[in-house]
Design an enzyme around this catalytic site. Structure first.
Site, PDB file in Angstrom:
ATOM      1  N   GLY A  31     -41.066 -41.657  26.750  1.00  0.00           N
ATOM      2  CA  GLY A  31     -40.756 -42.933  27.399  1.00  0.00           C
ATOM      3  C   GLY A  31     -39.728 -43.736  26.619  1.00  0.00           C
ATOM      4  N   HIS A  37     -32.099 -39.738  27.641  1.00  0.00           N
ATOM      5  CA  HIS A  37     -33.090 -39.160  28.564  1.00  0.00           C
ATOM      6  C   HIS A  37     -32.479 -38.983  29.964  1.00  0.00           C
ATOM      7  CE1 HIS A  37     -35.855 -41.454  25.710  1.00  0.00           C
ATOM      8  NE2 HIS A  37     -36.267 -40.209  25.572  1.00  0.00           N
ATOM      9  N   VAL A 176     -26.259 -37.542  23.471  1.00  0.00           N
ATOM     10  CA  VAL A 176     -25.530 -38.701  24.013  1.00  0.00           C
ATOM     11  C   VAL A 176     -25.430 -39.749  22.905  1.00  0.00           C
ATOM     12  CG1 VAL A 176     -25.581 -40.540  25.743  1.00  0.00           C
ATOM     13  CG2 VAL A 176     -26.356 -38.232  26.343  1.00  0.00           C
ATOM     14  N   ARG A 187     -35.727 -45.175  18.859  1.00  0.00           N
ATOM     15  CA  ARG A 187     -35.996 -45.852  17.577  1.00  0.00           C
ATOM     16  C   ARG A 187     -34.835 -46.767  17.148  1.00  0.00           C
ATOM     17  NH1 ARG A 187     -39.191 -40.891  16.417  1.00  0.00           N
ATOM     18  NH2 ARG A 187     -41.313 -41.639  16.109  1.00  0.00           N
TER      19      ARG A 187
HETATM   20  P1  AMP Z   1     -38.241 -38.506  23.029  1.00  0.00           P
HETATM   21  O1  AMP Z   1     -38.607 -39.429  24.141  1.00  0.00           O
HETATM   22  O2  AMP Z   1     -37.588 -39.176  21.877  1.00  0.00           O
HETATM   23  O3  AMP Z   1     -39.378 -37.584  22.644  1.00  0.00           O
HETATM   24  O4  AMP Z   1     -37.118 -37.543  23.614  1.00  0.00           O
HETATM   25  C1  AMP Z   1     -37.333 -36.806  24.789  1.00  0.00           C
HETATM   26  C2  AMP Z   1     -36.200 -35.831  24.956  1.00  0.00           C
HETATM   27  O5  AMP Z   1     -34.969 -36.560  25.035  1.00  0.00           O
HETATM   28  C3  AMP Z   1     -36.063 -34.858  23.767  1.00  0.00           C
HETATM   29  O6  AMP Z   1     -35.755 -33.578  24.266  1.00  0.00           O
HETATM   30  C4  AMP Z   1     -34.910 -35.445  23.004  1.00  0.00           C
HETATM   31  O7  AMP Z   1     -34.188 -34.487  22.245  1.00  0.00           O
HETATM   32  C5  AMP Z   1     -34.040 -35.989  24.129  1.00  0.00           C
HETATM   33  N1  AMP Z   1     -33.127 -37.010  23.633  1.00  0.00           N
HETATM   34  C6  AMP Z   1     -33.434 -38.108  22.898  1.00  0.00           C
HETATM   35  N2  AMP Z   1     -32.309 -38.766  22.550  1.00  0.00           N
HETATM   36  C7  AMP Z   1     -31.280 -38.082  23.082  1.00  0.00           C
HETATM   37  C8  AMP Z   1     -29.856 -38.248  23.064  1.00  0.00           C
HETATM   38  N3  AMP Z   1     -29.282 -39.262  22.447  1.00  0.00           N
HETATM   39  N4  AMP Z   1     -29.106 -37.334  23.705  1.00  0.00           N
HETATM   40  C9  AMP Z   1     -29.674 -36.273  24.350  1.00  0.00           C
HETATM   41  N5  AMP Z   1     -31.003 -36.072  24.395  1.00  0.00           N
HETATM   42  C10 AMP Z   1     -31.797 -36.955  23.773  1.00  0.00           C
END
Ligand code: AMP
Length: 281
Positions: A31, A37, A176, A187
């Site tokens: 989330g 995302h 991204v 974060r």
């Molecule tokens: P998280 O919500 O942080 O667990 O991330 C969920 C998914 O989004 C994971 O596969 C992350 O690697 C991906 N994700 C998070 N930040 C980025 C970003 N800046 N660019 C591409 N994918 C991302």
């Protein structure tokens, strides 16, 4: 768009939309959705007929002194973002739904989880692989989309899928970034103004490393030293690791002769940030 909090409802909704040659795409998230995302959701839309986004702040993957309690949970905004981006089903379970009893079954990928983030977060990856296995079992997607941003995570999950003969394909999507190069992350919200100004140094150090590799520099110790000196221009950044490793085994490399993963993690007063690039010599 449907929203399900119960495993049973997710299963029946996915089942009703499977059929024929329909492709089910899953985007697992915690989330606090952002453009990173959204890029995963867009990739899922291109390649799938039915898109599931899971939103679950998985308690088991946070260490004892990590930010589980403070982790942002803007569920209403998240649902809006999903709706606007053509998601078909959001699975947003509670921790009690995912772990009704004490969890005593874990999926562990060895070796790949010992280095990089695994060193400072020793229980993190087995929690990630376990929760992803649970999500894969509940949703049974054909494709699951992960970000290169968490390079070690996607390598570990690909290994798990191969080793356990799971019948889905893992798709890696590019990182991204903000206009100044900082990798977008949930974060980043924790950063104060001064930290936010210093944070693009991670990417700057990675670009320097890329430039050195492209200009023929092979010795990783030299390259890491130059990255370190860029990061040390701010005393707000305490390097956790700066590493150049094999893109498949994550093993340390001394002399570069092919594609390498250059990965960096730093601690700031308010949070810990990671970033990486893949560079081919
Ligand atoms: P998280 O919500 O942080 O667990 O991330 C969920 C998914 O989004 C994971 O596969 C992350 O690697 C991906 N994700 C998070 N930040 C980025 C970003 N800046 N660019 C591409 N994918 C991302």
């Amino acid at each position: 768009m449907k929203v399900a909090n119960k495993i049973q409802n997710v299963r029946s909704s996915v089942k009703a939309n499977r059929g024929g040659s329909k492709t089910i795409g899953l985007v697992p998230t915690m989330g606090a959705l952002h453009i990173g995302h959204i890029s995963l959701i867009q990739a899922a839309r291109k390649q799938s007929d039915f898109i599931v986004v899971s939103i679950f702040v998985n308690p088991t993957q946070f260490g004892p002194n990590e930010d589980f309690d403070n982790y942002p949970r803007p569920i209403d905004d998240d649902l809006k973002i999903c709706e606007q981006n053509g998601v078909d089903l959001v699975f947003a379970p509670t921790a009690a739904e995912m772990y009704p009893d004490e969890n005593i079954t874990w999926v562990t990928v060895e070796k790949l989880t010992d280095s990089l983030c695994g060193r400072s977060r020793p229980t993190h990856f087995q929690a990630v692989t376990t929760v992803c296995s649970k999500l894969f079992n509940i949703i049974q997607p054909d494709l699951a989309f992960f970000g290169q941003k968490d390079a070690q995570q996607v390598i570990v999950i690909k290994q798990m899928v191969a080793d356990l003969n799971m019948s889905l394909k893992i798709i890696t999507c590019p990182t991204v970034r903000e206009p100044d190069g900082l990798a977008v992350s949930s974060r980043n919200k924790y950063l104060n103004d001064e930290e936010r100004k210093a944070a693009p140094l991670l990417y700057k150090s990675l670009l320097k490393a890329e430039q050195l590799v492209k200009s023929g520099r092979k010795n990783t110790a030299d390259i890491i030293a130059q990255m370190k000196s860029i990061l040390s221009t701010s005393d707000l950044l305490q390097p956790d690791y700066i590493e150049i490793v094999d893109t498949r085994t994550l093993g340390h490399i001394e002399s570069i002769n092919g594609p390498v993963l250059i990965a960096v993690a730093v601690k700031l007063p308010s949070t810990r940030l990671i970033d990486n690039i893949i560079v081919d010599a």
